[in-house]
Design a protein around this motif. Structure first.
Motif, PDB file in Angstrom:
ATOM      1  N   TYR B  17     141.973  42.571 -13.367  1.00 34.65           N
ATOM      2  CA  TYR B  17     141.980  43.998 -13.718  1.00 34.65           C
ATOM      3  C   TYR B  17     143.184  44.183 -14.617  1.00 34.65           C
ATOM      4  O   TYR B  17     144.317  44.248 -14.129  1.00 34.65           O
ATOM      5  N   PHE B  20     146.460  42.306 -13.838  1.00 30.21           N
ATOM      6  CA  PHE B  20     146.438  41.899 -12.432  1.00 30.21           C
ATOM      7  C   PHE B  20     145.289  40.921 -12.187  1.00 30.21           C
ATOM      8  O   PHE B  20     144.135  41.206 -12.519  1.00 30.21           O
ATOM      9  N   ALA B  22     142.822  39.169  -9.697  1.00 29.53           N
ATOM     10  CA  ALA B  22     142.303  39.434  -8.351  1.00 29.53           C
ATOM     11  C   ALA B  22     141.592  38.224  -7.751  1.00 29.53           C
ATOM     12  O   ALA B  22     141.510  38.096  -6.537  1.00 29.53           O
ATOM     13  N   ALA B  41     140.225  39.903   4.493  1.00 33.46           N
ATOM     14  CA  ALA B  41     140.975  41.126   4.785  1.00 33.46           C
ATOM     15  C   ALA B  41     140.822  42.134   3.645  1.00 33.46           C
ATOM     16  O   ALA B  41     140.299  41.800   2.571  1.00 33.46           O
ATOM     17  N   ASN B  42     141.278  43.364   3.869  1.00 34.32           N
ATOM     18  CA  ASN B  42     141.275  44.370   2.807  1.00 34.32           C
ATOM     19  C   ASN B  42     142.047  43.858   1.608  1.00 34.32           C
ATOM     20  O   ASN B  42     143.134  43.315   1.761  1.00 34.32           O
ATOM     21  N   GLY B  43     141.442  44.021   0.434  1.00 40.52           N
ATOM     22  CA  GLY B  43     142.129  43.612  -0.795  1.00 40.52           C
ATOM     23  C   GLY B  43     142.053  42.122  -1.084  1.00 40.52           C
ATOM     24  O   GLY B  43     142.678  41.638  -2.018  1.00 40.52           O
ATOM     25  N   ALA B  44     141.256  41.386  -0.307  1.00 44.56           N
ATOM     26  CA  ALA B  44     141.164  39.938  -0.507  1.00 44.56           C
ATOM     27  C   ALA B  44     140.417  39.583  -1.786  1.00 44.56           C
ATOM     28  O   ALA B  44     140.551  38.482  -2.307  1.00 44.56           O
ATOM     29  N   GLY B  45     139.591  40.526  -2.288  1.00 45.36           N
ATOM     30  CA  GLY B  45     138.850  40.263  -3.523  1.00 45.36           C
ATOM     31  C   GLY B  45     137.350  40.168  -3.328  1.00 45.36           C
ATOM     32  O   GLY B  45     136.631  39.740  -4.237  1.00 45.36           O
ATOM     33  N   LYS B  46     136.850  40.611  -2.182  1.00 40.81           N
ATOM     34  CA  LYS B  46     135.413  40.513  -1.903  1.00 40.81           C
ATOM     35  C   LYS B  46     134.597  41.369  -2.874  1.00 40.81           C
ATOM     36  O   LYS B  46     133.622  40.894  -3.474  1.00 40.81           O
ATOM     37  N   SER B  47     135.018  42.624  -3.026  1.00 44.70           N
ATOM     38  CA  SER B  47     134.275  43.497  -3.949  1.00 44.70           C
ATOM     39  C   SER B  47     134.427  43.025  -5.386  1.00 44.70           C
ATOM     40  O   SER B  47     133.488  43.136  -6.190  1.00 44.70           O
ATOM     41  N   THR B  48     135.578  42.508  -5.708  1.00 42.97           N
ATOM     42  CA  THR B  48     135.790  41.984  -7.060  1.00 42.97           C
ATOM     43  C   THR B  48     134.815  40.837  -7.334  1.00 42.97           C
ATOM     44  O   THR B  48     134.254  40.731  -8.433  1.00 42.97           O
ATOM     45  N   ARG B  51     131.426  42.418  -7.947  1.00 51.73           N
ATOM     46  CA  ARG B  51     131.375  43.045  -9.273  1.00 51.73           C
ATOM     47  C   ARG B  51     131.334  41.999 -10.384  1.00 51.73           C
ATOM     48  O   ARG B  51     130.733  42.224 -11.431  1.00 51.73           O
ATOM     49  N   GLU B  89     129.760  48.891  -2.570  1.00 51.61           N
ATOM     50  CA  GLU B  89     130.611  49.470  -1.543  1.00 51.61           C
ATOM     51  C   GLU B  89     130.709  50.977  -1.780  1.00 51.61           C
ATOM     52  O   GLU B  89     130.901  51.417  -2.910  1.00 51.61           O
ATOM     53  N   GLU B 163     129.696  45.615   2.138  1.00 50.55           N
ATOM     54  CA  GLU B 163     130.113  46.461   3.261  1.00 50.55           C
ATOM     55  C   GLU B 163     129.139  47.598   3.528  1.00 50.55           C
ATOM     56  O   GLU B 163     129.498  48.776   3.457  1.00 50.55           O
ATOM     57  N   GLN B 195     133.008  43.340   7.128  1.00 50.55           N
ATOM     58  CA  GLN B 195     134.306  43.300   7.822  1.00 50.55           C
ATOM     59  C   GLN B 195     134.159  42.806   9.258  1.00 50.55           C
ATOM     60  O   GLN B 195     135.071  42.201   9.813  1.00 50.55           O
TER      61      GLN B 195
END
Ligand SMILES: Nc1ncnc2c1ncn2[C@@H]1O[C@H](COP(=O)(O)OP(=O)(O)OP(=O)(O)O)[C@@H](O)[C@H]1O
Ligand SMILES: [Mg+2]
Lengths: 287, 236
Positions: B17, B20, B22, B41-48, B51, B89, B163, B195
């Motif tokens: 991004y 940054f 990811a 975990a949150n922010g691990a990059g799953k949604s990235t 996408r 998500e 999710e 999750q």
């Protein structure tokens, strides 16, 4: 009687303003693009009508059969070739580019057609009128008003009852998710601009039949279009018709009081309405 | 390991991004008809990762291959046309469209396959009742059904679910997961981001765990140990 006549004439004029507004509203609604060159594109369409009707020796209304597809193609090319590249999170680039386009169009038209006022000749129908008691309704203004209402109705229907309209609404809601549905945003935007300029083509030819025009009048038409959009409420297609008619009536009542006050009275009506209802008369619920 | 060609093969995927980064060198495969789980975990990059697969983030062309074709550099609409559908998500339904219009637009590419409006309504009968309602006026669970139905309408070869239980009541989550076996299978592969680790393991054949943009664990869902997952999850 004069006052009733002024209201009726203003209503008919309002149909034209609604056409100015419909194209603006459509592209703003679908892609959040404010097109500063919109008025100059209206004037361009009038000149195209002039050139084609004189070159081919046909009636300007018949020339619409060519002006509409030419403007639509131009719109698609303009969107895909230039405007799509300016769209993003920053709203400034599209404003600057369409402003530049406006300057280019004005100067180009001036170069080709000179500053002399021109008019589209519609022949005998220009003077024919329908008498209702003491009112005289010109056939041509009546015809143009009916066409404007029909175009607005068709746009409304397209927006809510066709696959294209669905694609426009989805893209307007969430561009990225619309892409996930297999809709190419660049193409959808191109189609929206093509449709907007097809409507603009009709507006330009009607304008050229009603009044004389020269390359400098685009800015004024842009303002009328904007005012009609805002009065009616952003994102509401029928609202643009209401906005156009209110603006038209305001202008003709102003002219009735003093011929010099026509445009000023329209602006005052606009200011009064946004002072009372900042989001216009018929804002979209979710807007 | 199955012998067939993977339907999706990701190798050395980096995603950014702006400045940054990811994802770092993520590699994974999805076999035909398989359900793969992605946890982290949150922010691990799953949604990235989701996408990136569906083209909302553009990548090096060869980093993502779908049915052998390099798709990493394609636009999202081009990826969709090849048969990858995402249930994003947060659902992200079209607010200006009715429930039925949301479903129809999911199928607007006209890809042939088993899914149709009638079959979506069979799977989620409540949606038929509420088909004229603006989609975002439904309850969270019903909206999730629309989001899943919208993706299925594309008759995808690969379905990505990010999710789908987020923000839903347990009973609703249970109902949606009970519908899942009727959705995947029949040739469609799926990648599920979830999750709830127990649920992720129970619906999938294999699992990958992401940690700060790296693959920290890959294994068969039946074999991975709690300790291995805990270590991969939290980097202990
Ligand atoms: N649009 C964005 N711009 C910048 N950074 C982003 C953006 N989206 C996500 N990130 C960052 O990228 C990293 C991965 O985010 P991502 O959304 O992929 O995580 P996730 O595993 O899906 O988390 P969650 O479980 O919360 O959904 C995070 O550090 C996040 O802050
Ligand atoms: Mg996520």
């Amino acid at each position: 009687m004069d006052w009733i006549n002024a209201i009726v004439q203003g209503t008919l004029l309002g149909g034209l303003y609604a056409l100015f507004a419909a194209g603006l509203s459509l592209i703003f609604g679908v892609m959040r693009l404010v097109n500063i060159a919109h008025g100059d594109l209206i004037v361009l369409a009038a000149y195209l009508g002039l050139t084609l009707s004189t070159a081919l020796g046909i009636h300007p209304l018949l020339a619409l059969g060519l002006v509409v597809p030419i403007m639509a193609l131009l719109g698609y090319a303009l969107q895909r070739g230039i405007l799509n590249h300016t769209l993003g999170d920053d709203i400034l680039p599209p404003l600057l580019v369409t402003f530049g386009l406006s300057v280019i169009l004005q100067n180009g038209l001036l170069e080709i057609y000179s500053a002399d006022p021109q008019k589209l000749q519609a022949g005998a129908i220009e003077t024919a009128s329908l008498r209702l008691g003491e009112l005289a309704l010109g056939y041509l203004p009546l015809l143009m008003f009916a066409a404007s209402v029909a175009i607005i109705a068709a746009l409304q229907w397209m927006f809510y009852h066709t696959a294209l309209g669905r694609a426009f609404r989805a893209t307007s809601d969430r561009q990225d998710v619309a892409q996930l549905m297999g809709l190419n945003r660049a193409h959808v935007f191109g189609l929206a601009m093509a449709l907007a300029l097809a409507v603009t083509a009709v507006a330009g030819v009607f304008l050229g039949i009603r009044t004389s025009f020269d390359p400098s009048i685009g800015g004024g038409r842009l303002i009328f279009g904007f005012e009609a959009v805002i009065i009616g409420g952003l994102g509401n297609i029928w609202g643009t018709l209401a906005g156009g008619v209110i603006l038209g009536i305001g202008q003709s009542l102003g002219a009735q009081i003093n011929p010099g006050w026509q445009v000023l009275a329209g602006h005052l009506v606009f200011l009064a309405i946004i002072a009372i209802r900042p989001r216009g008369l018929f804002p979209r619920m979710d807007g | 390991m199955p012998m067939s060609e993977p339907i999706l093969a990701i190798s050395g995927l980096d995603a950014h991004y702006g400045d940054f980064q990811a994802l770092f060198g993520v590699s994974l495969t999805v076999e035909p008809g398989e359900v793969l789980a992605i946890i982290g975990a949150n922010g691990a990059g799953k949604s990235t990762l989701m996408r990136s697969i569906c083209g909302l983030i553009r990548n090096a062309p060869g980093a993502i291959r779908f049915r052998g074709e390099a798709i990493g550099g394609l636009r999202a609409d081009q990826v969709a046309a090849r048969g990858i559908a995402l249930v994003p998500e947060g659902r992200l339904l079209f607010a200006s469209l009715s429930v039925e219009e949301n479903l129809i637009i999911g199928g607007q590419m006209g890809r042939p396959g088993p899914w149709s409006l009638a079959r979506i309504y069979e799977l989620f009968p409540i949606l038929r009742e509420r088909r004229r309602v603006p989609a975002t006026e439904l309850s969270g669970g019903q909206q999730q059904m629309v989001a899943i139905g919208r993706a299925l309408m594309a008759n995808p070869g690969l379905l990505l679910l990010d999710e789908i239980s987020l923000g839903l009541a347990p009973v609703v989550i249970k109902a949606i997961y009970e519908a899942l076996p009727g959705i995947v299978g029949g040739g469609m592969a799926a990648v599920i981001v979830e999750q709830d680790i127990a649920r992720a393991l129970s619906v999938s054949a294999r699992v990958y765990c992401l940690q700060e943009g790296h693959v920290a664990l890959a294994g068969n869902s039946g074999d991975v140990t709690r300790e291995a997952i805990a270590a991969a999850y939290f980097g202990m």
